[in-house]
Write an enzyme that holds these catalytic residues in place. Structure first.
Site, PDB file in Angstrom:
ATOM      1  N   CYS B  35       0.752  -1.335   0.117  1.00  0.00           N
ATOM      2  CA  CYS B  35       0.013  -0.117   0.183  1.00  0.00           C
ATOM      3  C   CYS B  35       0.781   1.317   0.031  1.00  0.00           C
ATOM      4  O   CYS B  35       0.315   2.474  -0.237  1.00  0.00           O
ATOM      5  CB  CYS B  35      -0.817  -0.014   1.254  1.00  0.00           C
ATOM      6  SG  CYS B  35      -2.042  -1.385   1.388  1.00  0.00           S
ATOM      7  N   ASP B  37       2.268   2.470   2.687  1.00  0.00           N
ATOM      8  CA  ASP B  37       2.547   3.053   3.941  1.00  0.00           C
ATOM      9  C   ASP B  37       2.135   1.892   4.809  1.00  0.00           C
ATOM     10  O   ASP B  37       1.310   1.469   4.658  1.00  0.00           O
ATOM     11  CB  ASP B  37       2.051   4.252   4.284  1.00  0.00           C
ATOM     12  CG  ASP B  37       0.615   4.343   3.952  1.00  0.00           C
ATOM     13  OD1 ASP B  37      -0.013   3.659   3.810  1.00  0.00           O
ATOM     14  OD2 ASP B  37       0.169   5.551   3.798  1.00  0.00           O
ATOM     15  N   CYS B  62       5.671   7.984   3.825  1.00  0.00           N
ATOM     16  CA  CYS B  62       6.307   9.390   3.139  1.00  0.00           C
ATOM     17  C   CYS B  62       6.430  10.505   4.464  1.00  0.00           C
ATOM     18  O   CYS B  62       6.391   9.976   5.843  1.00  0.00           O
ATOM     19  CB  CYS B  62       5.454  10.353   2.390  1.00  0.00           C
ATOM     20  SG  CYS B  62       3.667  10.095   2.979  1.00  0.00           S
ATOM     21  N   CYS B 106      -2.553   9.629   6.191  1.00  0.00           N
ATOM     22  CA  CYS B 106      -1.627   9.409   6.929  1.00  0.00           C
ATOM     23  C   CYS B 106      -2.173   9.610   8.577  1.00  0.00           C
ATOM     24  O   CYS B 106      -1.703   8.714   9.469  1.00  0.00           O
ATOM     25  CB  CYS B 106      -0.417  10.403   6.702  1.00  0.00           C
ATOM     26  SG  CYS B 106       0.232  10.120   5.115  1.00  0.00           S
TER      27      CYS B 106
END
Lengths: 401, 286
Positions: B35, B37, B62, B106
Site C-alpha cells: 500500500c 505506507d 512518506c 496518514c
C-alpha cells in the site's frame, strides 16, 4: 537555514537552459520581434531566422527536408497532434497500438480514443522494461488501419525500445508509426529519419537545454495526419498560431548543441558519471537497479531502496541540495506508485522506494559525490524508522487497514 | 511539492519515540508494503495499568506518515486508555498544524493503529484490527466500510474525492467509487435528517441553480443509469444542462449503439424525470 549548493540530478524532468540558447533568443525579445508571417522585411527577416532554426532541428533528426519539422508548444502537444491527427485521418476503424509504459501525454490520448470506441492495444514490457516484441508483433497482425505510438526511451527508467525494428515491422504491416522521443533526442545517436522509417517523432525543447514552452513534431512527407490546432496557415497549415519565434530560435540552437554533443564524447562522460553513481549506490545493501542496464539512456539511473519510501528520501536529499525524483505513490500525485515500475512487475518492496537520478552535460563529479555522501545515511535513517526489512516482518503485512 | 507545516517537517526530521518496546501491553499495526505506507505502534502502561507510560512506533511511508506517527506518540503519552481511544485523526492533523488534504490518510493510519493497539491490549487477540464482518469496499487498498464511515463522521466528509484523500479508498482502479458514494449518501442522509427532522420538499428542478442542476442530474445518472449501461459495457457522460434540456453523451458500447435512442428515452429521460420530479425535462444525446 543555510542553503546548500544545488546538485541538480533531475534532467529527465527539465534541464537548465543553455547559456548559448538564452543568448541566441534574447534579440528576438528586444529588436527582432516582428511577426514571421508578415509581408514586410521586418517580419521577413524573422521568418528567415525561424527557417534557419527549422533546418537545425531537421538536421538533428535526419529529416529529408526541414519542412517536415512542425513547431509546437511542447512534447505533449506533439504527441496529441500525432495521435488524434492520425486517427482522424485514418478513420473510425483505426486500431491504436502503444505500450503500457508510455508517458501520460501518450497514454491518456490513447485511453480517450478507447473511450470513443477505438480498439487500443497496450503492449506490455518484460521485467527489465524492454518491450514484449511477441505481443507487439501479435498486435500488428490486427487487420485494418493502424497507428503505432511507442516511446524511444522511457522517462522513468531510461530503457530504450528497439524503434528501428518496431518501425520496420509497423511499416511492413501497413501501420503509421509515431515515436515519442522526448527523452531520446540529443541522447541517442540512432535517431535519424533517413535511416529509421518512423513517420512521426515528438520531442520537447526543455529536455535538451532549451526553455519550456517549445516542442516539435517531425512529420514525414505524405503521412496521413490532420492538424490538431486550427485557425491559421502557419507551419504550412499544420499548426495554427503565431510562430513563437524566440523559442523556436532557442530550440534551433539547442539542437545544434545537441548534435555536437552526439559527436564530441559528452555523452560518454555523462554515462561514466552515471555508472559511478550506480556503482556507489549499489554498495548500499539491497539496492536494485530498475530496468535493463545496457539498453538504456546514458544519463538515467533508476534505483530502488527496499523497505523505505521515495518522498521521505527526496526530502532528505533536498536538505543536502540534491534534486531527484521518485516513482512512489506519494510523489506521483496519485495514490498509486509508478505505472512503469508496475508494468515491469517490480516487487512491492521496491515499488515505493524508487529514485530516479538523471544527468546532463552540466553534471559534475561533485554532484555525484554529494549523492554518494548523503544517500547511505538517508537509507539507514529511514530503515531504522521502518517496520520492514529486518527479517522478522510484522504479522500479515497485507492486513486490513 | 507538498506544502508541509513547520511542525510536520520538524516531526519528519526529528521523529519522537521511534523503535519497539520489549513486552509491550498493546501492539497495533496497519498498512502494508504494497500500500505504500504502514505503521506499527506499541505501548506499555504504568504499574497501575492506568496510563500509557511509554509508546514507540515504526513507520514505512512518506514525510507526513512519519510525522503523523511521531505526533501521535507525543499526544498519547501519559493518557489513560479511555482518553487515548478518543484521539482522532483530526486531532493528529491539528497537532501538526494541518496536513495537505491529499495526505490526511496518514493521520487516519495513526488513529487506526492506535485503535488496533488498544484492542490488542483489551482482548489479547491479534495486533491487526478485526474487520471480519465488515464489508470490504476498496480491494486495492483493503479499506472496509466501517473505516470509511468513521472517516466520514469524524472529518465531516461529503465527496468521494475527500474519502479517497482520507482513507485511500477509491484511489487506484476506482471501481469502488460508486460504493463510496452510496456510503456517503447514506451517511449524509442520516446527518441531515438528525437536526432537521422534517426536510423541506426538494425544490423543482427548473428553480435550481445551474450547479445544483448538474449535481442532481449527475447523482441520478450515477445511481440509476450507469449501473444498467455498464452491464453492457457502456457508459454515459453529462455534457451540459440548459434550462430543462440535458445534454448527454453515450460512451463505450453505448456510443453508436443502434438502441441508444431507445435507452435515452426509455431509461435516461424516464429516470431523470422520475427522480427530479419534472416532466418537462428533456434529454438530448450528442
Amino acid at each position: 537555514m543555510e542553503m546548500p549548493a544545488l546538485h541538480y540530478l533531475d534532467n529527465n524532468a527539465t534541464t537548465m537552459p543553455a547559456p548559448e540558447v538564452v543568448e541566441a533568443m534574447m534579440p528576438f525579445f528586444t529588436d527582432r520581434w516582428g511577426n514571421a508571417s508578415s509581408m514586410y522585411e521586418f517580419g521577413g527577416r524573422v521568418h528567415r531566422d525561424m527557417e534557419a532554426a527549422r533546418a537545425k532541428v531537421g538536421s538533428l533528426l535526419g529529416a529529408g527536408d526541414p519542412s517536415e519539422v512542425v513547431f509546437t508548444s511542447c512534447g505533449s502537444e506533439s504527441d496529441n497532434h500525432a495521435i488524434f491527427g492520425t486517427v482522424q485521418a485514418l478513420g473510425p476503424e483505426t486500431t491504436v497500438i502503444t505500450s503500457k509504459v508510455e508517458h501520460p501525454a501518450v497514454l491518456q490520448p490513447c485511453r480517450a480514443l478507447e473511450e470513443r470506441g477505438h480498439r487500443v492495444v497496450f503492449v506490455g514490457v518484460h521485467r527489465d522494461g524492454t518491450l514484449d516484441m511477441d505481443a507487439y508483433r501479435g498486435a500488428l497482425s490486427i487487420p485494418g488501419p493502424k497507428l503505432v505510438t511507442l516511446m524511444w526511451a522511457n522517462n522513468e527508467t531510461g530503457v530504450l525500445f528497439p524503434i528501428r525494428e518496431c518501425a520496420e515491422l509497423a511499416k511492413a504491416a501497413g501501420a503509421v508509426f509515431h515515436t515519442d522521443a522526448t527523452q531520446a533526442v540529443g541522447k541517442v545517436a540512432e535517431i535519424d529519419a533517413s535511416a529509421v522509417p518512423f513517420d512521426m517523432l515528438s520531442f520537447s525543447g526543455h529536455k535538451i537545454h532549451a526553455p519550456k514552452g517549445i516542442g516539435a513534431l517531425y512529420i514525414r512527407r505524405g503521412t496521413p495526419v490532420r492538424p490538431f490546432l486550427l485557425g491559421g496557415h502557419q507551419e504550412r497549415s499544420r499548426r495554427a498560431g503565431t510562430e513563437n519565434v524566440p523559442y523556436i530560435v532557442g530550440l534551433g540552437k539547442a539542437c545544434e548543441l545537441a548534435a555536437a554533443e552526439l559527436r564530441d564524447g559528452t555523452l560518454g562522460r555523462v554515462a561514466a558519471l552515471r555508472d559511478r553513481l550506480q556503482e556507489g549506490l549499489l554498495a548500499i545493501p539491497e539496492t536494485v537497479v530498475n530496468g535493463n542496464r545496457e539498453l538504456r539512456l546514458p544519463n538515467t539511473l533508476n534505483v530502488s531502496f527496499p523497505y523505505i519510501e521515495g518522498e521521505a528520501m527526496l526530502f532528505h536529499l533536498g536538505d543536502a541540495g540534491i534534486c531527484a525524483s521518485s516513482g512512489s505513490a506519494c510523489t506521483s500525485g496519485s495514490l498509486e506508485p509508478s505505472h512503469v515500475l508496475r508494468a515491469m512487475d517490480a516487487p512491492f518492496t521496491a515499488l515505493h522506494g524508487s529514485l530516479r537520478f538523471s544527468l546532463s552535460r552540466y553534471t559534475t563529479d561533485a554532484d555525484v559525490d554529494a549523492v554518494l555522501e548523503a544517500m547511505p545515511g538517508i537509507v539507514k535513517t529511514l530503515r531504522e524508522l521502518s517496520p520492514f526489512g529486518r527479517g522478522e516482518e510484522p504479522d500479515d503485512p497485507g492486513a486490513a487497514r | 511539492m507538498w506544502d508541509y507545516s513547520e511542525k510536520v517537517l520538524d516531526h519528519f526530521h526529528h521523529p519522537r519515540n521511534v523503535g519497539t518496546i520489549e513486552n509491550p501491553d498493546g501492539v497495533g499495526q496497519v498498512g502494508a508494503l504494497a500500500c505504500g505506507d504502514a505503521l506499527k505502534l506499541a505501548f506499555k502502561l504504568d504499574e497501575k495499568k492506568e496510563r500509557i507510560a511509554d509508546v514507540k512506533f515504526q513507520t514505512f511511508g512518506c514525510a507526513s506518515a512519519i510525522a503523523s506517527s511521531s505526533a501521535l506518540t507525543e499526544m498519547i503519552k501519559g493518557m489513560t486508555l479511555d482518553e487515548a481511544s478518543k484521539v482522532t485523526n483530526a486531532d493528529i492533523a491539528k497537532y501538526l498544524d494541518g496536513l495537505p488534504e491529499q495526505k490526511m490518510h496518514c493521520s487516519v493510519m495513526g488513529m487506526e493503529a492506535l485503535e488496533a493497539a488498544i484492542a490488542n491490549y483489551r482482548t489479547g487477540d491479534t495486533t491487526v484490527r478485526e474487520l471480519k464482518d465488515d464489508p470490504l469496499v476498496c480491494t486495492c487498498f483493503n479499506v472496509h466500510e466501517s473505516e470509511i464511515v468513521e472517516a466520514v463522521r469524524i472529518n465531516h466528509l461529503t465527496t468521494v474525492e475527500q474519502v479517497t484523500n482520507y482513507t485511500k479508498a477509491g484511489g487506484a482502479c476506482g471501481k469502488c467509487r460508486g460504493a463510496i458514494q452510496a456510503i456517503l449518501d447514506r451517511e449524509l442522509g442520516k446527518a441531515s435528517a438528525a437536526p432537521a427532522p422534517a426536510p423541506a420538499a426538494p425544490a423543482p428542478f427548473a428553480e435550481l441553480s445551474p450547479a445544483k442542476k448538474v449535481m442532481a442530474v449527475e447523482k441520478v445518472l450515477e445511481a440509476e443509469v450507469r449501473p444498467a449501461l455498464r452491464l453492457d459495457g457502456g457508459d454515459i457522460e453529462l455534457v451540459d444542462v440548459q434550462g430543462a434540456r440535458i445534454q448527454v453523451r453515450f460512451l463505450g458500447h453505448c456510443a453508436g449503439c443502434m438502441a441508444a435512442n431507445l435507452t435515452k428515452n426509455g431509461l435516461v429521460e424516464k429516470k431523470l424525470r422520475e427522480a427530479l420530479g419534472d416532466d418537462a425535462l428533456e434529454v438530448e444525446a450528442i
